[in-house]
Write a protein that holds these residues in place. Structure first.
Motif, mmCIF file in Angstrom:
data_model
loop_
_atom_site.group_PDB
_atom_site.id
_atom_site.type_symbol
_atom_site.label_atom_id
_atom_site.label_comp_id
_atom_site.label_asym_id
_atom_site.label_seq_id
_atom_site.Cartn_x
_atom_site.Cartn_y
_atom_site.Cartn_z
ATOM 1 N N SER A 1 15.483 -32.809 26.174
ATOM 2 C CA SER A 1 14.226 -33.318 26.706
ATOM 3 C C SER A 1 13.215 -32.211 26.968
ATOM 4 C CB SER A 1 14.501 -34.099 27.988
ATOM 5 O OG SER A 1 15.366 -35.183 27.686
ATOM 6 N N PRO A 2 11.920 -32.539 26.799
ATOM 7 C CA PRO A 2 10.867 -31.571 27.066
ATOM 8 C C PRO A 2 10.384 -31.612 28.522
ATOM 9 C CG PRO A 2 9.942 -33.532 26.038
ATOM 10 C CD PRO A 2 11.419 -33.795 26.209
ATOM 11 N N LEU A 3 10.104 -30.462 29.052
ATOM 12 C CA LEU A 3 9.433 -30.339 30.349
ATOM 13 C C LEU A 3 8.178 -29.505 30.068
ATOM 14 C CD1 LEU A 3 9.114 -30.357 33.428
ATOM 15 C CD2 LEU A 3 10.813 -28.553 33.555
ATOM 16 N N ILE A 4 7.015 -30.122 30.222
ATOM 17 C CA ILE A 4 5.757 -29.467 29.830
ATOM 18 C C ILE A 4 5.034 -28.982 31.084
ATOM 19 C CG2 ILE A 4 3.563 -29.757 28.613
ATOM 20 C CD1 ILE A 4 4.832 -32.050 27.040
ATOM 21 N N ILE B 1 14.421 -25.260 37.188
ATOM 22 C CA ILE B 1 15.789 -24.949 37.643
ATOM 23 C C ILE B 1 16.589 -26.245 37.782
ATOM 24 C CG2 ILE B 1 17.095 -24.125 39.654
ATOM 25 C CD1 ILE B 1 14.931 -21.909 39.935
ATOM 26 N N LEU B 2 15.988 -27.235 38.461
ATOM 27 C CA LEU B 2 16.677 -28.528 38.621
ATOM 28 C C LEU B 2 16.915 -29.198 37.280
ATOM 29 C CD1 LEU B 2 14.813 -30.040 41.691
ATOM 30 C CD2 LEU B 2 17.197 -29.291 41.595
ATOM 31 N N ALA B 3 16.001 -28.965 36.353
ATOM 32 C CA ALA B 3 16.066 -29.630 35.042
ATOM 33 C C ALA B 3 17.053 -28.958 34.100
ATOM 34 C CB ALA B 3 14.680 -29.644 34.404
ATOM 35 N N ASN B 4 17.622 -27.837 34.520
ATOM 36 C CA ASN B 4 18.500 -27.104 33.596
ATOM 37 C C ASN B 4 19.828 -26.647 34.181
ATOM 38 O OD1 ASN B 4 17.170 -26.278 30.782
ATOM 39 N ND2 ASN B 4 15.560 -26.533 32.319
ATOM 40 N N GLY C 1 15.830 -31.135 31.074
ATOM 41 C CA GLY C 1 14.630 -30.700 30.340
ATOM 42 C C GLY C 1 14.889 -29.309 29.804
ATOM 43 N N THR C 2 15.608 -29.234 28.702
ATOM 44 C CA THR C 2 16.083 -27.940 28.196
ATOM 45 C C THR C 2 15.059 -27.240 27.313
ATOM 46 O OG1 THR C 2 17.224 -29.263 26.531
ATOM 47 C CG2 THR C 2 18.543 -28.421 28.347
ATOM 48 N N ALA D 1 14.496 -38.227 28.087
ATOM 49 C CA ALA D 1 13.665 -37.959 29.263
ATOM 50 C C ALA D 1 12.537 -37.000 28.908
ATOM 51 C CB ALA D 1 14.528 -37.363 30.368
ATOM 52 N N ALA D 2 11.585 -36.871 29.833
ATOM 53 C CA ALA D 2 10.489 -35.919 29.661
ATOM 54 C C ALA D 2 9.836 -35.692 31.014
ATOM 55 C CB ALA D 2 9.448 -36.455 28.675
ATOM 56 N N GLY D 3 9.250 -34.507 31.179
ATOM 57 C CA GLY D 3 8.545 -34.210 32.418
ATOM 58 C C GLY D 3 7.242 -33.489 32.140
#
Ligand code: NDP
Length: 435
Positions: free
Chosen positions: A209-212, A227-230, A241-242, A361-363
């Motif tokens: 998933s992307p975290l932008i 940090i929470l996303a990985n 969100g890797t 997912a995405a953020g």
């Protein structure tokens, strides 16, 4: 397995015949037992998974209890519709499917069992659940707790074993539905097998998933979210969100802050309350993660922090100067490996974020709320966050699009995936026939 399916088949009709509010009451009691035994259950989850007790105390069983409570409360309000047709009318009844199979991954064994059992049972289904062979304890404990809460024998059953047991379960003619949490390749096999018997499916599969992060975002919040996303659960989370896309102007500051924060991580014995980062589920999985880290280095990405670690331990690992084609930017690693990619403008970020077969997912992090909603609307993902990441309250539907799966867990949406509609036409007058 056959005995479990037989027990479920025998128990289901009487369970479905109870008033929904009575089924809900049993689930609510189970939730209360879970909360009473929070410490014991957190310890069990840590022994089962190796995840830090810091996490299992707040995330795993507590989230399972939330699901039991939520669906218990919903039980009595599930209704059909009345459809006026002039003189005649029709109505719909939401019926249980029968025996549902649940198959779980090893990262959230008790949460997965509760997320599947709660909507299934509240709708009057029986369940046969197969946890991952890596984590056999949580589902068994759930069965014990549900029994103590008053669930009749045979309504929730647990079978143990590897994938072959799961495959046999899906092919059992008594099974009407299968809900899988697992990887995309397993999902394809399970979906195909379910199709043979025209069974319903819910597929909660993997992601990349992307975290932008836009340059107007709060840097500290974006770093915390990354940090929470990985790195939570040592990176073994499907919705992680890797691929962290950071707008070019803040990329250096972001990486500096991230490396500082990662240097502070306390890695070690997961039963120690001070430990923040535990081991990987097993050494074989750790080796797969190491191979991905080695591929990242071989393909020319810059290792900002972390690295291969030792034995089952792999520290929070961050790559920068990566490109979208690299293995670390394309494949689900299911470990604590973050890939930071830079971008220049919004359109580019959206295009690159969507250039994947996954869609779980995405953020988006930005102070511009108009942009946040515009970007989220354009992202191909089932579960999204704005200025947050990886929060999955039971009130919110959870699931993916594209190869990441279908169907939704949690929220009222899950009810639809554990029931089917019966339509009833009611004639209220003489029947007109052509001859
Ligand atoms: P797997 O896909 O390897 O296994 C998932 C479950 O399916 C296990 O219980 C496994 O049994 C079982 N299984 C394997 N083959 C079959 C088969 N042919 N028929 C029926 N059942 C089978 O996933 P992991 O356990 O390795 O979990 C990691 C994966 O799960 C990651 O890709 C992750 O992204 C995904 N995941 C997705 C989540 C989501 O909600 N979207 C949440 C958590 C994880 P066994 O392993 O015991 O042999």
């Amino acid at each position: 397995m056959a005995a479990a399916c037989a027990a479920a088949t025998d128990a289901q009709p009487a369970w479905a015949a109870l008033a929904p509010v009575d089924r809900g009451r049993i689930l609510a009691r189970a939730a209360a037992i879970i909360r009473d035994r929070a410490d014991e259950l957190a310890r069990l989850e840590t022994l089962d998974t190796g995840k830090p007790i810091q996490e299992t105390s707040v995330a795993d069983w507590p989230s399972g209890a939330d699901a039991l409570e939520f669906f218990a409360g919903l039980a009595a309000s599930v209704t059909g519709h009345h459809i006026p047709l002039g003189r005649d009318f029709a109505y719909t009844i939401r019926e249980p499917l029968g025996v549902c199979a649940g198959i779980g991954a090893w990262n959230y064994p008790s949460q997965i069992a509760c997320w599947k059992a709660a909507p299934a049972l509240v709708m009057g289904n029986a369940m046969v659940f197969k946890p991952s062979e890596e984590t056999p304890l949580g589902a068994l404990k759930l069965a014990e707790i549900l029994t103590e809460a008053g669930l009749p024998p045979g309504v929730f059953n647990v079978v143990q074993g590897r994938g072959a047991v799961g495959a046999a379960l899906i092919n059992d003619p008594r099974v009407a539905k299968v809900s899988l949490t697992g990887s995309v390749p397993t999902g394809r096999r399970v979906y195909a097998a379910a199709a043979e018997g025209m069974r319903h499916v819910t597929m909660e599969l993997g992601g990349k998933s992307p975290l932008i992060v836009f340059d107007d975002a709060s840097l500290d919040d974006a770093v915390s979210a990354a940090i929470l996303a990985n790195f939570y659960s040592s990176g073994q989370i499907c919705s992680n969100g890797t691929r962290v896309f950071v707008q070019r102007g803040i990329a250096d500051a972001f990486l500096t802050r991230l490396a500082e924060r990662c240097a502070e991580v306390r890695m070690g014995n997961p039963l120690d309350p001070d430990t923040q980062h535990g081991p990987i589920i097993n050494v074989a999985q750790a080796e797969k993660i190491r191979a991905a880290i080695a591929a990242g280095q071989a393909e020319g990405a810059r290792l900002v922090c972390g690295g291969p670690g030792e034995g089952p331990f792999i520290p929070p690992t961050v790559f920068a100067d990566a490109t979208d084609g690299m293995i670390i930017a394309r494949e689900e690693i299911f470990g604590p490996v973050m890939t930071v990619l830079t971008f220049d403008d919004e359109a580019e970020a959206i295009t690159r974020a969507n250039a994947t077969a996954f869609g779980l997912a995405a953020g988006v992090f930005t102070a511009d709320l108009t942009r946040a909603h515009r970007v989220i609307a354009a992202l191909e993902a089932g579960t999204c966050w704005i200025n947050a990441y990886n929060l999955t309250p039971v009130q919110m539907p959870f699931g993916g699009v594209k190869a990441s799966g279908l169907g939704r867990e949690n929220s009222a949406a899950a009810i639809e995936h554990y029931s089917q509609l019966k339509s009833v036409y009611v004639g209220m007058g003489p029947v007109e026939s052509p001859y």
